[in-house]
Motif scaffolding. Structure first.
Motif, mmCIF file in Angstrom:
data_model
loop_
_atom_site.group_PDB
_atom_site.id
_atom_site.type_symbol
_atom_site.label_atom_id
_atom_site.label_comp_id
_atom_site.label_asym_id
_atom_site.label_seq_id
_atom_site.Cartn_x
_atom_site.Cartn_y
_atom_site.Cartn_z
ATOM 1 N N ILE A 190 0.871 -1.583 -0.047
ATOM 2 C CA ILE A 190 0.111 -0.487 -0.010
ATOM 3 C C ILE A 190 0.445 1.068 0.506
ATOM 4 C CG2 ILE A 190 -1.956 0.980 1.475
ATOM 5 C CD1 ILE A 190 -2.922 -2.075 2.681
ATOM 6 N N VAL A 191 0.756 2.073 -1.457
ATOM 7 C CA VAL A 191 1.456 2.777 -1.455
ATOM 8 C C VAL A 191 1.212 4.241 -1.136
ATOM 9 C CG1 VAL A 191 3.226 2.083 -2.736
ATOM 10 C CG2 VAL A 191 1.310 3.549 -4.072
ATOM 11 N N ASP A 192 -0.290 4.615 -0.575
ATOM 12 C CA ASP A 192 -1.102 5.305 -0.084
ATOM 13 C C ASP A 192 -1.499 5.764 0.439
ATOM 14 O OD1 ASP A 192 -3.029 8.184 -0.244
ATOM 15 O OD2 ASP A 192 -1.110 9.030 -1.378
ATOM 16 N N TRP A 193 -1.768 5.503 1.853
ATOM 17 C CA TRP A 193 -3.031 5.217 3.237
ATOM 18 C C TRP A 193 -4.806 6.032 2.560
ATOM 19 C CZ3 TRP A 193 -2.883 0.993 5.565
ATOM 20 C CH2 TRP A 193 -2.126 0.165 5.608
ATOM 21 N N ASP A 194 -4.224 6.977 2.401
ATOM 22 C CA ASP A 194 -4.708 8.568 2.229
ATOM 23 C C ASP A 194 -6.391 7.417 0.875
ATOM 24 O OD1 ASP A 194 -4.656 9.577 4.458
ATOM 25 O OD2 ASP A 194 -3.654 10.770 3.260
ATOM 26 N N TYR A 195 -5.660 7.416 -0.142
ATOM 27 C CA TYR A 195 -6.510 6.671 -1.037
ATOM 28 C C TYR A 195 -6.977 5.393 -0.892
ATOM 29 C CZ TYR A 195 -4.817 11.170 -3.947
ATOM 30 O OH TYR A 195 -4.832 12.195 -4.558
ATOM 31 N N PHE A 196 -5.670 4.805 -0.555
ATOM 32 C CA PHE A 196 -6.463 3.423 -0.278
ATOM 33 C C PHE A 196 -7.154 3.307 0.114
ATOM 34 C CE2 PHE A 196 -6.241 -0.138 2.640
ATOM 35 C CZ PHE A 196 -6.344 -1.786 1.557
ATOM 36 N N LYS A 197 -7.385 3.678 1.664
ATOM 37 C CA LYS A 197 -8.481 4.128 2.219
ATOM 38 C C LYS A 197 -10.010 4.422 1.381
ATOM 39 C CE LYS A 197 -11.426 5.190 6.281
ATOM 40 N NZ LYS A 197 -12.212 6.441 6.303
ATOM 41 N N LYS A 198 -9.671 5.568 0.135
ATOM 42 C CA LYS A 198 -11.132 5.285 -0.724
ATOM 43 C C LYS A 198 -11.412 4.507 -0.789
ATOM 44 C CE LYS A 198 -11.060 10.468 -0.155
ATOM 45 N NZ LYS A 198 -11.612 10.832 0.915
ATOM 46 N N ILE A 199 -10.606 3.692 -1.340
ATOM 47 C CA ILE A 199 -10.614 2.489 -1.604
ATOM 48 C C ILE A 199 -11.714 1.188 -0.989
ATOM 49 C CG2 ILE A 199 -9.819 0.206 -3.185
ATOM 50 C CD1 ILE A 199 -9.279 2.267 -4.632
ATOM 51 N N ILE A 200 -11.702 1.247 0.840
ATOM 52 C CA ILE A 200 -12.978 0.485 0.863
ATOM 53 C C ILE A 200 -13.316 1.160 1.170
ATOM 54 C CG2 ILE A 200 -11.846 -0.359 3.427
ATOM 55 C CD1 ILE A 200 -9.911 -1.572 1.256
ATOM 56 N N ASP A 201 -13.408 2.818 1.213
ATOM 57 C CA ASP A 201 -15.262 3.009 1.424
ATOM 58 C C ASP A 201 -15.542 3.097 0.893
ATOM 59 O OD1 ASP A 201 -13.742 4.416 4.090
ATOM 60 O OD2 ASP A 201 -13.761 6.541 3.601
ATOM 61 N N TYR A 202 -15.253 2.765 -0.112
ATOM 62 C CA TYR A 202 -15.534 3.070 -1.573
ATOM 63 C C TYR A 202 -16.552 1.505 -1.735
ATOM 64 C CZ TYR A 202 -16.359 2.533 -7.190
ATOM 65 O OH TYR A 202 -16.810 1.938 -8.165
ATOM 66 N N SER A 203 -15.853 0.191 -1.498
ATOM 67 C CA SER A 203 -16.155 -0.985 -1.251
ATOM 68 C C SER A 203 -17.412 -1.491 -0.551
ATOM 69 C CB SER A 203 -14.973 -1.587 -1.165
ATOM 70 O OG SER A 203 -14.360 -1.587 -1.874
ATOM 71 N N PHE A 204 -17.049 -0.627 0.682
ATOM 72 C CA PHE A 204 -17.963 -1.185 1.510
ATOM 73 C C PHE A 204 -19.337 0.438 0.722
ATOM 74 C CE2 PHE A 204 -15.001 -1.560 4.916
ATOM 75 C CZ PHE A 204 -15.415 -2.474 5.250
ATOM 76 N N TYR A 205 -19.483 1.121 0.892
ATOM 77 C CA TYR A 205 -20.707 1.597 0.562
ATOM 78 C C TYR A 205 -21.192 1.199 -1.223
ATOM 79 C CZ TYR A 205 -23.366 6.003 -2.160
ATOM 80 O OH TYR A 205 -24.085 6.296 -2.557
ATOM 81 N N ASN A 206 -20.943 0.540 -2.183
ATOM 82 C CA ASN A 206 -21.270 -0.190 -3.444
ATOM 83 C C ASN A 206 -21.569 -1.642 -3.006
ATOM 84 O OD1 ASN A 206 -21.170 1.771 -5.265
ATOM 85 N ND2 ASN A 206 -19.083 2.052 -4.902
ATOM 86 N N LEU A 207 -20.775 -2.101 -1.589
ATOM 87 C CA LEU A 207 -21.648 -2.907 -1.380
ATOM 88 C C LEU A 207 -22.802 -3.222 -0.164
ATOM 89 C CD1 LEU A 207 -18.849 -5.633 -0.449
ATOM 90 C CD2 LEU A 207 -20.134 -5.895 -1.969
ATOM 91 N N ARG A 208 -23.341 -1.757 -0.327
ATOM 92 C CA ARG A 208 -24.193 -1.360 0.982
ATOM 93 C C ARG A 208 -24.449 -2.019 2.104
ATOM 94 N NH1 ARG A 208 -24.099 1.977 -3.038
ATOM 95 N NH2 ARG A 208 -25.608 1.976 -4.294
ATOM 96 N N VAL A 209 -22.837 -2.181 3.046
ATOM 97 C CA VAL A 209 -22.854 -3.149 4.434
ATOM 98 C C VAL A 209 -22.935 -0.832 5.388
ATOM 99 C CG1 VAL A 209 -22.742 -4.824 3.153
ATOM 100 C CG2 VAL A 209 -20.733 -3.527 3.709
ATOM 101 N N ASP A 210 -23.132 -2.232 6.242
ATOM 102 C CA ASP A 210 -22.426 -0.832 7.588
ATOM 103 C C ASP A 210 -21.258 -1.753 7.632
ATOM 104 O OD1 ASP A 210 -21.910 0.180 10.147
ATOM 105 O OD2 ASP A 210 -23.404 0.086 10.535
#
Ligand SMILES: Nc1ncnc2c1ncn2[C@@H]1O[C@H](COP(=O)(O)OP(=O)(O)OP(=O)(O)O)[C@@H](O)[C@H]1O
Ligand SMILES: [Mg+2]
Length: 371
Positions: free
Chosen positions: A75-95
Motif C-alpha cells: 500500500i503506497v498511499d494510505w489515504d487513497y487506499f482508504k478511499k478504495i475501502i470506503d468505496y467498497s463498503f458503500y457499493n456493497l451497501r453494508v455498514d
C-alpha cells in the motif's frame, strides 16, 4: 452469517470485493483514484464538486490525474487506499461496523503495514473482526488444496510460491518483475515499432492494455509462428472508429514471459518455477511439480498453460529429470482465484475461531503468529 463476511482482494490493477459464500465477487473495479484535471471546468459545466473519484467512477482516464494506491503488493498511499475501502463498503451497501473482513495480502507484505491494516479496519473503520491471509493460501483453497505451487501472474509481478499444509515456504519464494503492467508497456513498444501507433497518452495506454487482453496469445512454436506470422493478421477496432492491424505483435508480447529479452532481469517462467521447486525439500518436490496452480489476470493468455507444460518438460529433460510428472491446474475463473478461496475459507466452521475481533484486538493486540 454469510452476508456479514466480506472478502477483499485489492490488487494493483483491480479490486475484487464481495460476500463470503458467493461464487464471484459482487464488485470488481480498477484500483485507482482520480482527481479531475480540469476541475474548474467540471464545476462550471457539469456541476461537479466532488474532488476525488474512485474505481469505476472514473469514466475516462484522460480527464483525471490517476493515483494507484496499491503497487507491487504494497500500500503506497494510505489515504487513497482508504478511499478504495470506503468505496467498497458503500457499493456493497453494508455498514462496515457490522461485518468481518477477510483481507488478502501478498507474500512478503511488510509487518508494519500489516499492523496499520489492523488499525485501519478495527480502530478506524471499526469492523467487527478482521483477518489477513496470504493470497497464495487462498488460491490453493479455491481448488481445495493446502499443498502445491502457486504461480500467480498479476499486474505488478509474478509470484512463485511453494505451500506446504497451508504454510508458505518463505525461503523458496520467487518474485519475478513481470506482470500485466510490464506486458502492457511492452505491447506499446512493439505496436509502436511495427505500426507507428504511439502509446503517448493515458488513453492510448489503456487502448494498449485492452488490445493486449483481446489480441495476444502465447505461441506454441515461436520460430515457426514468426515465419508464418501473416496467418495471424487481424484487424482491431480502436475507440475512435479507426482500425489497427496486428499479426506477430499478438504473440511476441507474451513471449516475454518465457524468453525475457536481455534488458529485463527476470528469469523465464519455467526456469524460475523449477528453481523454486529445487529449493524445497526433496520429498516435497514431486508433489509441487504435480500441483502447479496458475492464477491472476496475466495467466489468461490463451495457450499459456500448454506452453508452460512444454517448457517444463523440456527443461526437466535438460536437467535429466524427465521421469517427473508435471500437472498444471488453471481453472477458467483464475483471475478471481484469490477471492474465491477467501469466499470458501471464511465460512468454514474451523475458521470461525481464527477471527481477530475488535474486543480481542483491544485486549490482546495482534497475535504473534500473524506478524
Ligand atoms: N484475458 C487476458 N489476457 C491477458 N491479460 C489479461 C487478461 N485479463 C486481464 N489481464 C491482465 O491481468 C492484469 C491484472 O491481473 P490481476 O487482476 O490478477 O492483477 P491484480 O490482482 O490487480 O494485481 P496484483 O495481484 O499484481 O497486485 C492486467 O494487466 C490485465 O491487463
Ligand atoms: Mg492480485
Amino acid at each position: 452469517m454469510s452476508n456479514r463476511v466480506i472478502v477483499m482482494d485489492i490488487g494493483a490493477y483491480s479490486s475484487k470485493v464481495g460476500f463470503a459464500g458467493e461464487d464471484t465477487p459482487s464488485l470488481e473495479f480498477f484500483t485507482r483514484v482520480g482527481k479531475p484535471k480540469y476541475q474548474d471546468l467540471d464545476k462550471k459545466f457539469m456541476k461537479l464538486d466532488q474532488e476525488i473519484y474512485v474505481g469505476d467512477e472514473i469514466q475516462s482516464v484522460g480527464l483525471y490525474k490517476i493515483f494507484r494506491p496499491v503497487q507491487n503488493g504494497k500500500i503506497v498511499d494510505w489515504d487513497y487506499f482508504k478511499k478504495i475501502i470506503d468505496y467498497s463498503f458503500y457499493n456493497l451497501r453494508v455498514d462496515p461496523t457490522l461485518v468481518n473482513v477477510l483481507f488478502s495480502i501478498q507474500p512478503l507484505f511488510p509487518t508494519e503495514d500489516l499492523k496499520r491494516l489492523f488499525r485501519l479496519f478495527l480502530e478506524e473503520i471499526q469492523c467487527r473482526a478482521f483477518y489477513p491471509l496470504l493470497d497464495t493460501t487462498l488460491v490453493l483453497y479455491s481448488g481445495g488444496f493446502q499443498t502445491g505451487l502457486v504461480v500467480e501472474l498479476g499486474e505488478s509481478s509474478t509470484r512463485i510460491v511453494p505451500m506446504y499444509n497451508g504454510f508458505q515456504l518463505n525461503h523458496a519464494v520467487e518474485v519475478l518483475e513481470i506482470g500485466g503492467s510490464v506486458l502492457t508497456k511492452y505491447m506499446g513498444e512493439v505496436v509502436e515499432d511495427t505500426t507507428g501507433f504511439s502509446p503517448d497518452s493515458s488513453i492510448r495506454r489503456e487502448i494498449m492494455r485492452a488490445l493486449k487482453e483481446k489480441a495476444c496469445f502465447v505461441s506454441l512454436d515461436y520460430k515457426e509462428d514468426l515465419r508464418r506470422s501473416e496467418q495471424y493478421k487481424k484487424e482491431y477496432y480502436l475507440p475512435d472508429g479507426s482500425t489497427i492491424s496486428l499479426s506477430k505483435e499478438r504473440f511476441v508480447v507474451p513471449e516475454l514471459i518465457f524468453s525475457p529479452k536481455s534488458s529485463y532481469e527476470f528469469s523465464p517462467l519455467h526456469i524460475a518455477i523449477l528453481d523454486v521447486i529445487e529449493r524445497c525439500d526433496v520429498d516435497l518436490r514431486p508433489e509441487l511439480l504435480n500441483k502447479i496452480f496458475l492464477s491472476g489476470g496475466s495467466s489468461m493468455f490463451p495457450n499459456l498453460k500448454s506452453r508452460l507444460y512444454q517448457e517444463l518438460e523440456l527443461e526437466l529433460a535438460r536437467r535429466e529429470k524427465e521421469n517427473q510428472f508435471v500437472k498444471i491446474i488453471a481453472p477458467r475463473e483464475r483471475t478471481n482465484s484469490v477471492w474465491i478461496g477467501g469466499s470458501i475459507l471464511a465460512l468454514l466452521p474451523e475458521f470461525s475461531e481464527r477471527w481477530i475481533t475488535r474486543a480481542s484486538y483491544f485486549r490482546n493486540g495482534i497475535p504473534k503468529h500473524l506478524l
